[in-house]
Enzyme design. Structure first.
Site, mmCIF file in Angstrom:
data_model
loop_
_atom_site.group_PDB
_atom_site.id
_atom_site.type_symbol
_atom_site.label_atom_id
_atom_site.label_comp_id
_atom_site.label_asym_id
_atom_site.label_seq_id
_atom_site.Cartn_x
_atom_site.Cartn_y
_atom_site.Cartn_z
ATOM 1 N N GLU A 7 1.731 3.830 3.432
ATOM 2 C CA GLU A 7 2.133 2.796 4.085
ATOM 3 C C GLU A 7 3.446 2.565 3.644
ATOM 4 O OE1 GLU A 7 0.250 -0.640 4.472
ATOM 5 O OE2 GLU A 7 -1.839 0.073 5.314
ATOM 6 N N GLU B 283 1.110 -5.650 11.152
ATOM 7 C CA GLU B 283 0.537 -4.629 10.916
ATOM 8 C C GLU B 283 1.450 -3.412 12.087
ATOM 9 O OE1 GLU B 283 -1.486 -3.129 8.574
ATOM 10 O OE2 GLU B 283 -2.839 -5.553 8.282
ATOM 11 N N TYR C 278 -10.324 -10.442 2.295
ATOM 12 C CA TYR C 278 -10.167 -11.503 1.506
ATOM 13 C C TYR C 278 -8.825 -10.948 0.530
ATOM 14 C CZ TYR C 278 -13.998 -13.557 3.958
ATOM 15 O OH TYR C 278 -14.483 -14.437 5.043
ATOM 16 N N HIS D 122 0.764 -1.537 -0.142
ATOM 17 C CA HIS D 122 -0.295 0.360 -0.292
ATOM 18 C C HIS D 122 0.940 1.232 0.081
ATOM 19 C CE1 HIS D 122 -3.123 -2.382 2.071
ATOM 20 N NE2 HIS D 122 -3.823 -2.426 0.498
#
Length: 396
Positions: free
Chosen positions: A165, A366, A347, A162
């Protein structure tokens, strides 16, 4: 550091001369056998750089060698013998210096250009690394694939699926650098022997899966059309792209894998967007295809995908994860303090697809806590928390 071989020298001799594990010298010089070297042959000495020392009347080669913690012969090797400064004279001496500090960039937003710069520095300093391309992005930026180690167990770690991130790439690059530093300096990390890991594992890393998106967040829109116009429109004219998660075409790369993809397709945006759009079909984006192809070709034993944020990690998928995943998850939780979550209502992610396809352990970590993009002020805390996960992913 490169040296010019002398007739009859061997890689084994150079490993002793520079106090380096032989396996690292051999891997830095792939294609050179263990027999006598030819005069003039170029040999790479990993973990060293070249410096200079001004000689004076009070300084001898023995004194300099003692300061460097190397044999005098190492000084003869890196200097032309006829030009060596003599005791009692002057001149400039070339000296081999063991690299003892990180070479990667810290403390700034981590763009693709910085990644390229740092990977070049790492490879130059530690040429036993293998640096390949896993594929290219929409804008033809390389998805760099870094490999290190000889073991049969293959562990893959990636960052920046991402765009906002990007701190995950910076964290991963610092870990890679610290691992390499420890290997060439005979250091353990948190009591773990790095050379033993090098011999037992092959570490694979794609530090930046979404280079186009990261550059968009860090540096702003690209000059290339139609993507400059597209991202400006999708961002509703906002010149700040800090909330952008997708690739440059507005597709969320971690909603792209064929692992119950149709569930995400039904409940996520139905057109390109700054985040969450799973695409028109699975693996529509070159970055997602490259990551799937890499796993298939390399046959990884486990994968770790770095994301932010939440101080937790996910390790199951539809009860398809293998039994060994639970023990690894418990160790990850123990060494990091992060919460282990087996199942989550999500998913089509990379670890989901890996578990479903190979029935091997996959993890989504995370990092940190807060609002993305996480501030660099959290960097050290995140690194301290997750260093244990990096190590455990290799020794478990």
């Amino acid at each position: 550091m490169d040296v010019i071989a002398r007739s009859g020298d061997t890689l084994h001799y150079y490993s002793q001369l520079f106090d380096l594990p032989l396996i690292l010298v051999q891997d830095a010089n792939r294609g050179i056998g263990d027999g006598p070297l030819l005069p003039g042959q170029l040999v790479k000495i990993p973990g060293f750089k070249v410096g200079t020392r001004t000689m004076n009347r009070e300084t001898s080669l023995n004194v300099v060698a003692e300061e460097l913690k190397l044999p005098v012969d190492a000084l003869f090797l890196v200097n032309q013998e006829e030009s060596l400064p003599l005791r009692g004279g002057g001149g400039t001496l070339v000296v081999p210096q063991r690299v003892q500090q990180r070479v990667v960039t810290v403390g700034v937003p981590y763009s693709y250009d910085i990644l390229c710069h740092d990977l070049r520095k790492l490879w130059k300093t530690y040429p036993f690394l293998t640096l390949e391309s896993a594929g290219t992005s929409v804008l033809k930026n390389e998805l760099f694939h870094v490999k290190s180690g000889r073991g049969e167990k293959k562990v893959h770690i990636n960052g920046s699926f991402h765009a906002n991130e990007w701190i995950t790439t910076a964290i991963l690059m610092v870990f890679l650098n610290d691992y390499l530093l420890a290997l060439t300096n005979h250091r353990a990390i948190r009591g773990v022997n790095m050379l033993a890991l090098y011999e037992s594992c092959l570490l694979s890393a794609v530090p930046m899966v979404d280079p186009d998106g990261v550059n968009l967040v860090v540096d702003g829109p690209p000059s290339e059309e139609p993507y400059r116009t597209l991202v400006t429109k999708l961002n509703k004219g906002n010149p700040t792209f800090k909330d952008w998660k997708a690739n440059i075409r507005g597709v969320d790369l971690n909603n792209q894998l064929p692992a119950r993809w149709e569930i995400e397709k039904a409940r996520k945006p139905q057109a390109a967007a700054p985040r969450d759009y799973p695409g028109d079909y699975p693996l529509s984006e070159p970055e997602a295809r490259a990551m799937a192809r890499l796993a298939e070709e390399e046959d990884f034993d486990r994968v770790i995908a770095l994301h932010t944020q939440g101080k937790e990690f996910y390790w199951g998928f539809e009860q398809e994860e293998p039994e060994e995943a639970e023990a690894i998850a418990q160790e990850f939780a123990r060494v990091s303090g992060y919460k282990a979550v087996r199942y989550v209502d999500s998913y089509a992610g990379y670890k989901d697809w890996f578990i479903q396809t190979f029935r091997r352990p996959g993890f989504t970590i995370e990092l940190g806590e807060g609002v993305n993009p996480l501030p660099l002020s959290q960097f050290q805390d995140i690194y301290d928390d997750t260093l244990g996960i990096f190590l455990a992913s290799l020794y478990m």
